[in-house]
Design an enzyme around this catalytic site. Structure first.
Site, PDB file in Angstrom:
ATOM      1  CE1 TYR A   1      -2.903  -3.197   0.158  1.00 48.82           C
ATOM      2  CE2 TYR A   1      -4.063  -2.034   1.936  1.00 48.82           C
ATOM      3  CZ  TYR A   1      -4.017  -2.927   0.840  1.00 48.82           C
ATOM      4  OH  TYR A   1      -4.880  -3.948   1.192  1.00 48.82           O
TER       5      TYR A   1
ATOM      6  CE  LYS B   1       1.869 -18.491  -0.218  1.00 53.14           C
ATOM      7  NZ  LYS B   1       1.053 -19.534  -0.076  1.00 53.14           N
TER       8      LYS B   1
ATOM      9  CG  ASP C   1      -1.566 -20.260   2.012  1.00 58.99           C
ATOM     10  OD1 ASP C   1      -0.921 -19.892   2.819  1.00 58.99           O
ATOM     11  OD2 ASP C   1      -1.090 -20.711   1.099  1.00 58.99           O
TER      12      ASP C   1
ATOM     13  CG  ASP D   1      -7.490  -4.364   3.286  1.00 55.86           C
ATOM     14  OD1 ASP D   1      -8.545  -4.351   3.934  1.00 55.86           O
ATOM     15  OD2 ASP D   1      -7.336  -3.790   2.184  1.00 55.86           O
TER      16      ASP D   1
ATOM     17  CG  ASP E   1     -12.848  -7.117   4.748  1.00 60.16           C
ATOM     18  OD1 ASP E   1     -12.435  -6.195   5.625  1.00 60.16           O
ATOM     19  OD2 ASP E   1     -13.393  -6.750   3.649  1.00 60.16           O
TER      20      ASP E   1
END
Ligand code: NAI
Ligand code: MG
Length: 330
Positions: free
Chosen positions: A125, A176, A209, A233, A237
């Site tokens: 970002y 990751k 994941d 982010d 959610d």
């Protein structure tokens, strides 16, 4: 002490839920001066301004900001998100995005009580990237991920400090590292180094994941998590979805060094589909205000607000009826 609190309703349901949050703040005995800002997509359409320098200067003088949500369908994606939300995170150095999730057992899991600490100023970002041959068949777009030792370490350190204050004292790094070997390695080494100073905190590592599976099937295994901007982010959610829904998910954008105001906002957006109907749940905004009270040192008021929200759980009504019920409990 009277707190100077910036109020940014924003767009869509933003002003509706923020009105209920200030109603609830008024019901506590906390002394504050509201400073109202007209920012968001609606303002942008009217005069082309996203974050005028005068507004940013005024915001810097505040103790905290309470924001509803911004974004309207008429404004192209990114204009307000980058120009206002991300700009405030960078300018005010809100380097921790804190999102707590608490929820009773559901069909999928045995209950949730976790906090995600998301790095809020770097990663994908940070805005690194660009186009080459834009609009042609040979177009190239790059979007880099910026990870500094300084930025990662201050975020990781915040997460360890937070874990230390909680009963379980458990912290999971989510990344990751098996594929994003450069950034992942920096995160992993920083995490391992800082962990040396927190022998009382138990640690774990999960690939993002795998964390998605656990968020759905076994979120009870998590206490505190720390992760980068993009993973955080998306993961938060999902966290909202497995713990009481988007109408309960609150967040804090913190400048832990307190060199400026921190910003508190519900996780949800401006929900144009229900704006003006009274269907917006104000609890996420109210719980964000509770996080703000806590950060301002008003712990007792924060507890009262959270208790009142819990008591309002069975109230089904319009946005303002739910706000009234919460304010009355207080
Ligand atoms: P959204 O969160 O606004 O809405 C997603 C779904 O959840 C919609 O069906 C909506 O009705 C529902 N919903 C959201 N908040 C609710 C509430 N308090 N009570 C009941 N239902 C609720 O996400 P969406 O639709 O992706 O984005 C709409 C606009 O909001 C876009 O312009 C987006 O860029 C912006 N946005 C702004 C954010 C912010 O200000 N921090 C965060 C996320 C999106
Ligand atoms: Mg999001």
């Amino acid at each position: 002490m009277t707190h100077r609190i910036g109020i940014v309703g924003g767009d869509g349901i933003g002003p509706e839920v923020v009105a209920e949050a200030t109603k609830v703040l008024d019901a506590t005995d906390v002394a504050y001066t509201p400073v109202v800002f007209d920012l968001g997509g609606t303002r942008y359409l009217r005069d082309g301004e996203v974050l005028p320098p005068a507004d940013l200067t005024a915001i810097r003088e505040l103790d905290a900001v309470l924001l509803g949500a911004v974004g309207i369908p008429e404004v192209p994606p990114g204009v307000i998100e980058r120009g206002l939300l991300l700009e405030l995170r960078f300018e005010l150095d809100l380097y921790v995005n804190l999102r707590p999730f608490v929820g009773p057992p559901s069909g999928h899991n045995d209950g949730v009580d976790m906090v995600v600490v998301r790095e809020n100023t770097e990663g994908a970002y940070a805005g690194e990237g660009g186009y080459l041959r834009k609009g042609t068949p040979h177009e190239i777009a790059t979007q880099g991920s910026v990870n500094s030792r300084f930025g990662v370490e201050r975020c990781v350190r915040f997460a360890f400090e937070l874990a230390r204050t909680r009963e379980r004292k458990h912290l999971t790094l989510v990344h990751k590292t098996n594929v994003l070997t450069f950034a992942g390695d920096l995160w992993q080494r920083t995490f391992t180094d800082v962990a040396q100073e927190y022998a009382d905190v138990e640690t774990a590592y999960h690939h993002v994941d795998a964390a998605c599976i656990y968020f759905v099937q076994d979120p009870g295994r998590y206490d505190v998590l720390v992760t980068d901007n993009l993973f955080g982010d998306i993961l938060t959610d999902l966290g909202g979805a497995v713990s009481g829904g988007i109408g309960r998910a609150a967040s804090a954008n913190l400048n832990p060094d307190r060199t400026g105001p921190s910003l508190f906002e519900p996780v949800h957006g401006s929900a144009p589909d229900i704006a003006g109907t009274g269907a917006a749940d104000p609890r996420a905004a109210v719980l964000s205000a509770a996080m703000m009270l806590e950060f301002l040192g008003e712990d007792e008021a924060a507890v009262r607000v959270r208790d009142a929200v819990a008591k309002s759980e069975d109230v089904a009504g319009t946005t303002s009826e739910i706000g009234d019920a919460i304010a009355e409990w207080i």
